[in-house]
Structure formats: C-alpha cells, structure tokens
Design a protein around this motif. Structure first.
Motif, PDB file in Angstrom:
ATOM      1  N   ASP A  88       0.825  -1.202   0.000  1.00 13.54           N
ATOM      2  CA  ASP A  88       0.000   0.000   0.000  1.00 13.54           C
ATOM      3  C   ASP A  88       0.863   1.256   0.000  1.00 13.54           C
ATOM      4  OD1 ASP A  88      -2.171  -1.637   0.180  1.00 13.54           O
ATOM      5  OD2 ASP A  88      -2.455  -1.375   2.327  1.00 13.54           O
ATOM      6  N   VAL A  89       0.386   2.268  -0.693  1.00  5.87           N
ATOM      7  CA  VAL A  89       1.031   3.578  -0.696  1.00  5.87           C
ATOM      8  C   VAL A  89      -0.052   4.598  -0.370  1.00  5.87           C
ATOM      9  CG1 VAL A  89       2.185   5.337  -2.080  1.00  5.87           C
ATOM     10  CG2 VAL A  89       2.737   2.935  -2.420  1.00  5.87           C
ATOM     11  N   ARG A  90       0.238   5.469   0.558  1.00  5.62           N
ATOM     12  CA  ARG A  90      -0.714   6.516   0.923  1.00  5.62           C
ATOM     13  C   ARG A  90       0.014   7.848   0.843  1.00  5.62           C
ATOM     14  NH1 ARG A  90      -4.808   6.735   5.968  1.00  5.62           N
ATOM     15  NH2 ARG A  90      -5.339   8.931   5.760  1.00  5.62           N
ATOM     16  N   ILE A  91      -0.502   8.729   0.020  1.00  3.57           N
ATOM     17  CA  ILE A  91       0.106  10.044  -0.167  1.00  3.57           C
ATOM     18  C   ILE A  91      -0.973  11.070   0.119  1.00  3.57           C
ATOM     19  CG2 ILE A  91       1.219  11.583  -1.826  1.00  3.57           C
ATOM     20  CD1 ILE A  91       2.127   9.033  -3.331  1.00  3.57           C
ATOM     21  N   GLU A  92      -0.695  11.982   1.018  1.00  3.22           N
ATOM     22  CA  GLU A  92      -1.688  12.976   1.415  1.00  3.22           C
ATOM     23  C   GLU A  92      -1.077  14.365   1.423  1.00  3.22           C
ATOM     24  OE1 GLU A  92      -3.449  12.184   5.198  1.00  3.22           O
ATOM     25  OE2 GLU A  92      -3.935  10.109   4.690  1.00  3.22           O
ATOM     26  N   ALA A  93      -1.936  15.353   1.259  1.00  6.35           N
ATOM     27  CA  ALA A  93      -1.538  16.750   1.395  1.00  6.35           C
ATOM     28  C   ALA A  93      -2.640  17.474   2.152  1.00  6.35           C
ATOM     29  CB  ALA A  93      -1.349  17.396   0.032  1.00  6.35           C
ATOM     30  N   SER A  94      -2.265  18.517   2.855  1.00  7.88           N
ATOM     31  CA  SER A  94      -3.277  19.325   3.553  1.00  7.88           C
ATOM     32  C   SER A  94      -2.847  20.774   3.553  1.00  7.88           C
ATOM     33  CB  SER A  94      -3.451  18.824   4.990  1.00  7.88           C
ATOM     34  OG  SER A  94      -2.255  18.962   5.704  1.00  7.88           O
ATOM     35  N   HIS A  95      -3.789  21.640   3.851  1.00  8.94           N
ATOM     36  CA  HIS A  95      -3.535  23.075   3.978  1.00  8.94           C
ATOM     37  C   HIS A  95      -2.848  23.655   2.735  1.00  8.94           C
ATOM     38  CE1 HIS A  95      -3.922  21.562   8.096  1.00  8.94           C
ATOM     39  NE2 HIS A  95      -4.556  22.705   8.311  1.00  8.94           N
ATOM     40  N   GLY A  96      -3.357  23.294   1.572  1.00  7.35           N
ATOM     41  CA  GLY A  96      -2.820  23.862   0.335  1.00  7.35           C
ATOM     42  C   GLY A  96      -1.512  23.233  -0.095  1.00  7.35           C
ATOM     43  N   GLY A  97      -1.117  22.112   0.500  1.00  7.20           N
ATOM     44  CA  GLY A  97       0.134  21.446   0.129  1.00  7.20           C
ATOM     45  C   GLY A  97      -0.018  20.619  -1.134  1.00  7.20           C
ATOM     46  N   VAL A  98       1.062  20.008  -1.526  1.00  7.25           N
ATOM     47  CA  VAL A  98       1.101  19.165  -2.715  1.00  7.25           C
ATOM     48  C   VAL A  98       1.524  17.770  -2.294  1.00  7.25           C
ATOM     49  CG1 VAL A  98       2.258  18.769  -4.929  1.00  7.25           C
ATOM     50  CG2 VAL A  98       1.692  21.097  -4.228  1.00  7.25           C
ATOM     51  N   ALA A  99       0.840  16.780  -2.812  1.00  6.31           N
ATOM     52  CA  ALA A  99       1.222  15.400  -2.528  1.00  6.31           C
ATOM     53  C   ALA A  99       1.256  14.625  -3.839  1.00  6.31           C
ATOM     54  CB  ALA A  99       0.221  14.761  -1.572  1.00  6.31           C
ATOM     55  N   ALA A 100       2.324  13.879  -4.038  1.00  7.78           N
ATOM     56  CA  ALA A 100       2.446  13.078  -5.252  1.00  7.78           C
ATOM     57  C   ALA A 100       3.496  12.012  -5.030  1.00  7.78           C
ATOM     58  CB  ALA A 100       2.848  13.960  -6.433  1.00  7.78           C
ATOM     59  N   GLY A 101       3.383  10.956  -5.780  1.00  5.59           N
ATOM     60  CA  GLY A 101       4.412   9.920  -5.733  1.00  5.59           C
ATOM     61  C   GLY A 101       5.641  10.360  -6.487  1.00  5.59           C
ATOM     62  N   VAL A 102       5.426  10.969  -7.632  1.00 10.32           N
ATOM     63  CA  VAL A 102       6.524  11.455  -8.474  1.00 10.32           C
ATOM     64  C   VAL A 102       6.067  12.768  -9.089  1.00 10.32           C
ATOM     65  CG1 VAL A 102       7.926  10.996 -10.524  1.00 10.32           C
ATOM     66  CG2 VAL A 102       7.265   9.108  -9.043  1.00 10.32           C
ATOM     67  N   ILE A 103       6.955  13.749  -9.102  1.00 10.54           N
ATOM     68  CA  ILE A 103       6.663  15.035  -9.736  1.00 10.54           C
ATOM     69  C   ILE A 103       7.790  15.340 -10.706  1.00 10.54           C
ATOM     70  CG2 ILE A 103       6.436  17.525  -9.400  1.00 10.54           C
ATOM     71  CD1 ILE A 103       5.228  16.946  -6.649  1.00 10.54           C
ATOM     72  N   HIS A 104       7.419  15.674 -11.938  1.00  6.61           N
ATOM     73  CA  HIS A 104       8.393  16.086 -12.946  1.00  6.61           C
ATOM     74  C   HIS A 104       8.097  17.544 -13.278  1.00  6.61           C
ATOM     75  CE1 HIS A 104       9.727  11.968 -13.662  1.00  6.61           C
ATOM     76  NE2 HIS A 104       8.456  11.635 -13.567  1.00  6.61           N
ATOM     77  N   GLY A 105       8.950  18.442 -12.880  1.00  2.00           N
ATOM     78  CA  GLY A 105       8.740  19.849 -13.188  1.00  2.00           C
ATOM     79  C   GLY A 105       8.463  20.668 -11.946  1.00  2.00           C
ATOM     80  N   SER A 106       8.053  21.916 -12.188  1.00  2.76           N
ATOM     81  CA  SER A 106       7.830  22.870 -11.108  1.00  2.76           C
ATOM     82  C   SER A 106       6.510  22.615 -10.400  1.00  2.76           C
ATOM     83  CB  SER A 106       7.816  24.296 -11.661  1.00  2.76           C
ATOM     84  OG  SER A 106       9.046  24.578 -12.284  1.00  2.76           O
ATOM     85  N   VAL A 107       6.480  23.009  -9.144  1.00  6.77           N
ATOM     86  CA  VAL A 107       5.263  22.901  -8.345  1.00  6.77           C
ATOM     87  C   VAL A 107       5.089  24.211  -7.592  1.00  6.77           C
ATOM     88  CG1 VAL A 107       4.153  21.734  -6.407  1.00  6.77           C
ATOM     89  CG2 VAL A 107       5.494  20.420  -8.047  1.00  6.77           C
TER      90      VAL A 107
END
Length: 148
Positions: free
Chosen positions: A116-135
């Motif tokens: 299992d993989v659990r990815i979360e974000a809160s309060h305007g954050g960013v959540a991702a397993g992989v990000i390519h580029g700007s955030v």
C-alpha cells in the motif's frame, strides 16, 4: 550476488512455491508472487532437467517436510549450473530480485511499491508519488510593469 547466497534464495523460493501449490491464495499480491515463483520454477526445472534432488524437494515439500540434505543437494546443483552459465545466473538473480521486491518495478523517474502507498496533502500542500517539473502551492505570480 554470490552464487551460494543466490542458490539459497532460489531453494527457499522453490520450497515456498511447492508448498503454495496446495493452498493457492486469491489475493492479487499472492497471485503476483505465485506467478513469480512459477516462473522461477520453470527456469530452474528447464536448466536442471531431470535433477533427482529437485524432484525430491518437490515431493518432500508436498508431504510437509524438507530434509536439509535435499535442500543442500538442490542448492549445489544450482550453484554448479549458475557457475557454468553466467546468463542463467543473471536470470536467477533478476527473478530473485523481482520476488524480493514483491513484483514492483518502475522505470526511470518512476515509483514502484510492493504494498500500500498513501500520499496525502493538507492546507494547500502538494502530494504526489513522483513530480516532474515545477510545483507551486499558491497563485502564479502576476506580471508586473517591468515584465510587460
């Protein structure tokens, strides 16, 4: 990976495979593991052919036992075969690595998980397993007078 260690892993997975044949599970993870162990068994059986120790290991495991002597005989047969055939050794190592990782694989810049993989974000954050580029977590900057 050292041949003795590799052969030990192979024997361990073969014992698991022979034991699982009688109690196949329905869960996807178990099916993936079963498929990996089936492939390992195919490769080993094809290479070792009619090796009596392999047949004996399967028989003993089916009866709920494995003698240390039989395990050692299979391990030695695997070591000898792998020592004389680097391609066979490399294939065994790849299969063992795949089984140890739970079948999870990812290419360049990917994400693989064997569970299992659990990815979360809160309060305007960013959540991702992989990000390519700007955030950015806010509104993009507005062009000012000097940017026009």
């Amino acid at each position: 990976m050292e041949l003795e260690l590799l052969a030990g892993y192979v024997v361990g997975y073969l014992v698991q495979k022979f034991g699982r044949v009688f109690r196949r599970a329905d869960e996807e993870v178990d099916l993936a593991i079963d498929a990996g162990m089936d492939r390992l068994h195919e490769v080993v059986a094809e290479r070792l052919g009619d090796e009596p120790a392999l047949a004996r290991l399967e028989e003993e495991t089916g009866e709920g036992r494995q003698s240390p002597r039989t395990r050692q005989r299979v391990r030695l047969a695997l070591e000898e075969a792998a020592d004389g055939d680097p391609e066979f050794a490399a294939e065994l190592e790849w299969l063992i690595d795949d089984l140890r990782s739970g079948g999870a694989q990812a290419g360049d810049h990917g994400l693989a998980a064997g569970g299992d993989v659990r990815i979360e974000a809160s309060h305007g954050g960013v959540a991702a397993g992989v990000i390519h580029g700007s955030v950015s977590t806010g509104n993009p900057p507005q062009p000012g007078p000097s940017d026009a």
